[in-house]
Design a protein around this motif. Structure first.
Motif, PDB file in Angstrom:
ATOM      1  N   ARG A 364       0.829  -1.209   0.000  1.00 41.14           N
ATOM      2  CA  ARG A 364       0.000   0.000   0.000  1.00 41.14           C
ATOM      3  C   ARG A 364       0.864   1.259   0.000  1.00 41.14           C
ATOM      4  O   ARG A 364       0.449   2.291  -0.530  1.00 41.14           O
ATOM      5  N   SER A 365       2.041   1.181   0.594  1.00 38.39           N
ATOM      6  CA  SER A 365       2.934   2.342   0.577  1.00 38.39           C
ATOM      7  C   SER A 365       3.375   2.683  -0.846  1.00 38.39           C
ATOM      8  O   SER A 365       3.512   3.855  -1.206  1.00 38.39           O
ATOM      9  N   GLU A 366       3.570   1.641  -1.674  1.00 34.79           N
ATOM     10  CA  GLU A 366       3.938   1.877  -3.080  1.00 34.79           C
ATOM     11  C   GLU A 366       2.778   2.515  -3.841  1.00 34.79           C
ATOM     12  O   GLU A 366       2.982   3.341  -4.728  1.00 34.79           O
ATOM     13  N   LEU A 367       1.538   2.108  -3.493  1.00 36.85           N
ATOM     14  CA  LEU A 367       0.365   2.702  -4.143  1.00 36.85           C
ATOM     15  C   LEU A 367       0.244   4.180  -3.806  1.00 36.85           C
ATOM     16  O   LEU A 367      -0.089   5.005  -4.662  1.00 36.85           O
ATOM     17  N   ILE A 368       0.533   4.530  -2.555  1.00 34.46           N
ATOM     18  CA  ILE A 368       0.506   5.938  -2.146  1.00 34.46           C
ATOM     19  C   ILE A 368       1.588   6.729  -2.879  1.00 34.46           C
ATOM     20  O   ILE A 368       1.368   7.861  -3.319  1.00 34.46           O
ATOM     21  N   ALA A 369       2.769   6.112  -3.027  1.00 30.26           N
ATOM     22  CA  ALA A 369       3.855   6.774  -3.756  1.00 30.26           C
ATOM     23  C   ALA A 369       3.471   6.990  -5.221  1.00 30.26           C
ATOM     24  O   ALA A 369       3.774   8.041  -5.805  1.00 30.26           O
ATOM     25  N   MET A 370       2.777   6.002  -5.825  1.00 36.60           N
ATOM     26  CA  MET A 370       2.323   6.153  -7.204  1.00 36.60           C
ATOM     27  C   MET A 370       1.313   7.287  -7.314  1.00 36.60           C
ATOM     28  O   MET A 370       1.364   8.094  -8.260  1.00 36.60           O
ATOM     29  N   ALA A 371       0.389   7.373  -6.359  1.00 33.44           N
ATOM     30  CA  ALA A 371      -0.610   8.440  -6.383  1.00 33.44           C
ATOM     31  C   ALA A 371       0.051   9.808  -6.274  1.00 33.44           C
ATOM     32  O   ALA A 371      -0.325  10.766  -6.980  1.00 33.44           O
ATOM     33  N   SER A 372       1.069   9.907  -5.420  1.00 33.33           N
ATOM     34  CA  SER A 372       1.800  11.175  -5.275  1.00 33.33           C
ATOM     35  C   SER A 372       2.513  11.549  -6.569  1.00 33.33           C
ATOM     36  O   SER A 372       2.518  12.715  -6.982  1.00 33.33           O
ATOM     37  N   SER A 373       3.097  10.542  -7.228  1.00 35.55           N
ATOM     38  CA  SER A 373       3.780  10.797  -8.497  1.00 35.55           C
ATOM     39  C   SER A 373       2.803  11.231  -9.582  1.00 35.55           C
ATOM     40  O   SER A 373       3.106  12.118 -10.389  1.00 35.55           O
ATOM     41  N   ILE A 374       1.610  10.605  -9.597  1.00 38.26           N
ATOM     42  CA  ILE A 374       0.582  10.985 -10.574  1.00 38.26           C
ATOM     43  C   ILE A 374       0.185  12.442 -10.385  1.00 38.26           C
ATOM     44  O   ILE A 374       0.088  13.216 -11.354  1.00 38.26           O
ATOM     45  N   ILE A 375      -0.042  12.837  -9.148  1.00 32.15           N
ATOM     46  CA  ILE A 375      -0.442  14.219  -8.863  1.00 32.15           C
ATOM     47  C   ILE A 375       0.666  15.192  -9.266  1.00 32.15           C
ATOM     48  O   ILE A 375       0.408  16.224  -9.897  1.00 32.15           O
ATOM     49  N   MET A 376       1.901  14.851  -8.930  1.00 32.64           N
ATOM     50  CA  MET A 376       3.024  15.734  -9.224  1.00 32.64           C
ATOM     51  C   MET A 376       3.198  15.925 -10.733  1.00 32.64           C
ATOM     52  O   MET A 376       3.338  17.057 -11.214  1.00 32.64           O
ATOM     53  N   ASN A 377       3.171  14.830 -11.494  1.00 29.73           N
ATOM     54  CA  ASN A 377       3.347  14.942 -12.942  1.00 29.73           C
ATOM     55  C   ASN A 377       2.167  15.622 -13.614  1.00 29.73           C
ATOM     56  O   ASN A 377       2.341  16.337 -14.607  1.00 29.73           O
ATOM     57  N   SER A 378       0.968  15.398 -13.095  1.00 35.24           N
ATOM     58  CA  SER A 378      -0.207  16.087 -13.647  1.00 35.24           C
ATOM     59  C   SER A 378      -0.102  17.590 -13.426  1.00 35.24           C
ATOM     60  O   SER A 378      -0.422  18.388 -14.323  1.00 35.24           O
ATOM     61  N   VAL A 379       0.367  17.984 -12.240  1.00 37.59           N
ATOM     62  CA  VAL A 379       0.546  19.410 -11.943  1.00 37.59           C
ATOM     63  C   VAL A 379       1.587  20.029 -12.872  1.00 37.59           C
ATOM     64  O   VAL A 379       1.417  21.157 -13.354  1.00 37.59           O
ATOM     65  N   VAL A 380       2.659  19.290 -13.142  1.00 35.60           N
ATOM     66  CA  VAL A 380       3.701  19.796 -14.051  1.00 35.60           C
ATOM     67  C   VAL A 380       3.120  20.054 -15.441  1.00 35.60           C
ATOM     68  O   VAL A 380       3.376  21.105 -16.054  1.00 35.60           O
ATOM     69  N   LEU A 381       2.341  19.110 -15.951  1.00 29.84           N
ATOM     70  CA  LEU A 381       1.735  19.283 -17.277  1.00 29.84           C
ATOM     71  C   LEU A 381       0.741  20.446 -17.293  1.00 29.84           C
ATOM     72  O   LEU A 381       0.683  21.219 -18.262  1.00 29.84           O
ATOM     73  N   ILE A 382      -0.044  20.567 -16.232  1.00 30.77           N
ATOM     74  CA  ILE A 382      -1.009  21.667 -16.163  1.00 30.77           C
ATOM     75  C   ILE A 382      -0.288  23.010 -16.088  1.00 30.77           C
ATOM     76  O   ILE A 382      -0.700  23.992 -16.728  1.00 30.77           O
ATOM     77  N   GLN A 383       0.796  23.078 -15.319  1.00 26.48           N
ATOM     78  CA  GLN A 383       1.579  24.315 -15.251  1.00 26.48           C
ATOM     79  C   GLN A 383       2.154  24.677 -16.613  1.00 26.48           C
ATOM     80  O   GLN A 383       2.216  25.865 -16.977  1.00 26.48           O
ATOM     81  N   TYR A 384       2.558  23.656 -17.361  1.00 24.30           N
ATOM     82  CA  TYR A 384       3.067  23.908 -18.708  1.00 24.30           C
ATOM     83  C   TYR A 384       1.977  24.521 -19.579  1.00 24.30           C
ATOM     84  O   TYR A 384       2.228  25.470 -20.340  1.00 24.30           O
ATOM     85  N   GLU A 385       0.753  23.997 -19.472  1.00 27.47           N
ATOM     86  CA  GLU A 385      -0.359  24.539 -20.252  1.00 27.47           C
ATOM     87  C   GLU A 385      -0.647  25.987 -19.863  1.00 27.47           C
ATOM     88  O   GLU A 385      -0.874  26.834 -20.726  1.00 27.47           O
ATOM     89  N   LEU A 386      -0.689  26.250 -18.568  1.00 30.30           N
ATOM     90  CA  LEU A 386      -0.973  27.614 -18.120  1.00 30.30           C
ATOM     91  C   LEU A 386       0.112  28.591 -18.567  1.00 30.30           C
ATOM     92  O   LEU A 386      -0.169  29.730 -18.934  1.00 30.30           O
TER      93      LEU A 386
END
Length: 395
Positions: A364-386
């Motif tokens: 479950r700790s790996e799943l939480i780490a994956m979720a954190s990575s998903i959020i971080m990379n999504s934010v990076v892409l959204i910042q690029y769009e903005l």
């Protein structure tokens, strides 16, 4: 009498055979798996067609039509996401041929276990039905949204892409369902083993009130034999789970990778097209089917991923049950105490771990780490769009 679970499992089997995902034959009357010439030839033909079509679609539509004509970042993201799906499907189909004999042995081993303990078939009924409903809902929602998109953007290229996306989704879902059903089988057997351990623990506690020496020794010997047999069952069951993990490790990694990039792609696509109003017309019908598709996709993904953890959870329950033997008052038969200590040592020396391709453990700790990575990379892409919003608006 009509059995819906048996019907669902047969439907999955025949559909998998039709698409070449299963390259051997299972006798639906006896449940025995075997290699046959007809099944092998058919699977080779279907796999060859799938490989040829996927390579053609990859070269022509993904590269020449989409990649070279893409102007927005989310269009490149779309191409990369589907290229990953194609690679994962092709790698999985090749892996099925490499591990075919081992997979057949695992299926036959679980069949023998089910014959010895037929009550296990009643334990997985609810989860089989839930998986079927979630998978059917996901398939229907994605097909409906694809047809809605085709109505909005009618063209041959869009039709081919929709067909490719639906085929990849179907193959991916079937591949994931096979892993799901095998692990579900293991989970049910683990529950039975735990129930037997609980019964032995209760019987041992009842020995404290046994005053007759001969009856006490007789019950201790019987319980020692039963616990020794349970220890052998657990060892074989854990070996099967580890064998399953090795056979399906590529499938497990592919499921994780597809889920990871699909989630990032969905978050970024939603922001880029709906919030910034780029590339896609969000009609009422498209919004409805998009929400339905995302909801059904993640519901099915959660059900599939949870199946990994329930096996680990039930194994952890077994460890806790064996720890309760330490609370028993001293004075048991020497052999029974030795069997208890040996069983406890067996679990300590060989803990159950689900490790995919030696990359990471399923925790479950790996799943939480994956979720954190998903959020971080999504934010990076959204910042690029903005950051490039003004540039896109000028285009």
């Amino acid at each position: 009498m009509f059995d819906p679970v048996k019907w669902i499992l047969r439907l999955f089997y025949y559909y998998s055979r039709l698409l070449g995902v299963i390259n051997f034959e299972i006798d639906v009357r006896t449940g025995r798996a075997r290699i046959t010439r007809l099944a092998s030839i058919y699977a080779i033909i279907i796999n060859g067609l799938i490989f040829s079509v996927l390579v053609f679609v990859s070269i022509y539509y993904l590269i020449e039509v989409l990649w070279l004509n893409a102007s927005l970042l989310f269009e490149y993201t779309f191409v990369i996401m589907h290229a990953i799906r194609i690679i994962c499907v092709m790698a999985t189909l090749l892996n099925r041929w490499y591990h075919r004999s081992r997979l057949i042995n695992v299926i036959n081993a679980f069949h023998l276990l089910a014959c010895r303990k037929p009550q296990v078939t009643r334990m997985w009924r609810r989860r089989v039905i839930i998986k079927f409903i979630s998978l059917l809902s996901s398939e229907f929602a994605q097909l409906s949204m694809s047809l809605t998109s085709l109505g909005t953007y009618p063209s041959i290229n869009v039709s081919v892409l929709i067909w490719m996306m639906h085929t990849l989704t179907t193959l991916t879902d079937l591949i994931g369902s096979h892993y799901y059903f095998v692990m579900l089988n293991a989970h049910s057997h683990y529950i039975l083993v735990n129930q037997e351990i609980e019964a032995i623990l209760t019987n041992i506690h009842s020995l404290e009130s046994e005053n007759r020496r001969a009856a006490f020794m007789s019950k201790c010997c019987s319980l020692a034999d039963q616990l020794e047999d349970i220890a052998r069952q657990q060892s074989k069951l854990q070996a099967l789970v580890e064998n399953i993990t090795h056979i399906f490790d590529i499938q497990g990694v592919c499921i994780s990778v597809i889920f990871y990039f699909s989630t990032i792609g969905a978050i970024y696509f939603t922001f880029a097209t709906f919030i910034l109003n780029k590339g896609v017309v969000w009609t009422a019908a498209f919004i409805m089917w998009y929400l339905l598709t995302m909801g059904s996709f993640y519901a099915d993904a959660v059900i599939t991923i949870d199946n990994f953890y329930i096996v680990l959870d039930v194994h952890a329950d077994m460890v806790r049950l064996l720890e309760q033997f330490s609370t028993i008052a001293p004075g048991l038969d020497e052999r029974l105490e030795e069997v208890i200590e040996t069983f406890q040592l067996q679990l300590r020396r060989n803990p159950l771990k689900i490790r995919l391709m030696h990359c990471y453990n399923v925790e479950r700790s790996e799943l939480i780490a994956m979720a954190s990575s998903i959020i971080m990379n999504s934010v990076v892409l959204i910042q690029y769009e903005l950051k490039n919003k003004e540039t896109y608006s000028k285009q």
